[in-house]
Design a protein around this motif. Structure first.
Motif, PDB file in Angstrom:
ATOM      1  N   VAL A 183      35.215  38.460  36.207  1.00  0.00           N
ATOM      2  CA  VAL A 183      34.291  39.482  36.719  1.00  0.00           C
ATOM      3  C   VAL A 183      34.419  39.589  38.232  1.00  0.00           C
ATOM      4  CG1 VAL A 183      31.845  40.044  37.037  1.00  0.00           C
ATOM      5  CG2 VAL A 183      32.677  39.320  34.804  1.00  0.00           C
ATOM      6  N   VAL A 184      34.521  38.462  38.946  1.00  0.00           N
ATOM      7  CA  VAL A 184      34.672  38.494  40.408  1.00  0.00           C
ATOM      8  C   VAL A 184      36.014  39.128  40.788  1.00  0.00           C
ATOM      9  CG1 VAL A 184      34.930  37.044  42.481  1.00  0.00           C
ATOM     10  CG2 VAL A 184      33.104  36.581  40.851  1.00  0.00           C
ATOM     11  N   GLY A 185      37.085  38.798  40.087  1.00  0.00           N
ATOM     12  CA  GLY A 185      38.397  39.393  40.364  1.00  0.00           C
ATOM     13  C   GLY A 185      38.388  40.907  40.146  1.00  0.00           C
ATOM     14  N   PHE A 186      37.714  41.335  39.081  1.00  0.00           N
ATOM     15  CA  PHE A 186      37.608  42.765  38.802  1.00  0.00           C
ATOM     16  C   PHE A 186      36.811  43.464  39.902  1.00  0.00           C
ATOM     17  CE2 PHE A 186      34.969  46.094  36.705  1.00  0.00           C
ATOM     18  CZ  PHE A 186      35.958  47.054  36.577  1.00  0.00           C
ATOM     19  N   ALA A 187      35.729  42.848  40.360  1.00  0.00           N
ATOM     20  CA  ALA A 187      34.890  43.443  41.404  1.00  0.00           C
ATOM     21  C   ALA A 187      35.665  43.561  42.715  1.00  0.00           C
ATOM     22  CB  ALA A 187      33.616  42.626  41.589  1.00  0.00           C
ATOM     23  N   VAL A 188      36.443  42.551  43.056  1.00  0.00           N
ATOM     24  CA  VAL A 188      37.243  42.584  44.291  1.00  0.00           C
ATOM     25  C   VAL A 188      38.311  43.672  44.203  1.00  0.00           C
ATOM     26  CG1 VAL A 188      38.897  41.269  45.695  1.00  0.00           C
ATOM     27  CG2 VAL A 188      36.796  40.183  44.909  1.00  0.00           C
TER      28      VAL A 188
END
Length: 195
Positions: A183-188
């Motif tokens: 989720v963090v990788g997708f948001a970045v």
């Protein structure tokens, strides 16, 4: 004057007399010279003069004209080979050159050939109606998102969905940390594309 036939009267009224029906001619195609015989037979010589001889041809130069007969003299013209008018003279002589008349001839360029292929006989094909996906992409593009950003967004959502299903299936704190990383990788990635 456009025309395909020109008449010259031979020996009308007196021997070795020539009378032409017209003194000038404008053509863009082949023409026929009609030698109209009258009281006595005659030998008639025809020739092209000036620049006319470069775009026109006469099959033969000498013709025998019968009394009260008509002798046709075909004059071939290649108007397709020129780009601007060509001027010259058609000279008709009789009595061994003692009598002559001339017709001023202007050859104007012919109409260009137009190649027509079989595709013109087929009806024009219209564009197919846009699909729902095309319409959605167009609406999102109008908002300011280009197709590449939309592709990354779709792939990111698929990755988050797969990570969530895997975490729910496996369970435990490590699976939950894995989902958080996805989720963090997708948001970045989304942040870097949109800014």
């Amino acid at each position: 004057m456009l025309g395909t036939e020109v008449t010259v009267h031979v020996n009308r009224g007196s021997a070795d007399a020539l009378e032409v029906a017209t003194e000038s001619l404008e053509i863009r195609e082949s023409v026929t010279l009609l030698l109209q015989g009258h009281t006595s037979p005659a030998h008639v010589h025809c020739r092209l003069a000036g620049d006319l001889e470069y775009v026109a041809t006469i099959d033969q130069a000498n013709y025998y004209v019968e009394p009260d007969g008509v002798t046709a003299v075909p004059i071939g013209v290649d108007a397709d080979a020129i780009e601007q008018p060509v001027e010259g003279r058609l000279e008709i002589l009789t009595g061994y050159g003692s009598e002559s008349v001339s017709i001023d001839v202007t050859v104007v360029p012919g109409t260009p050939d137009i190649d027509v292929d079989e595709s013109l006989s087929e009806p024009a094909r219209s564009e197919p109606d846009p699909t729902a996906l095309d319409s959605a992409v167009d609406r999102l593009a109008a908002v300011g998102l280009d197709p590449a950003t939309l592709a990354v967004l779709a792939l990111g959502l698929v990755a988050v969905g797969i990570a969530a299903l895997t975490a729910a299936t496996v369970g435990g704190p490590i699976a939950t940390v894995g989902v958080a990383i996805v989720v963090v990788g997708f948001a970045v990635a989304l942040f870097l594309l949109v800014r």
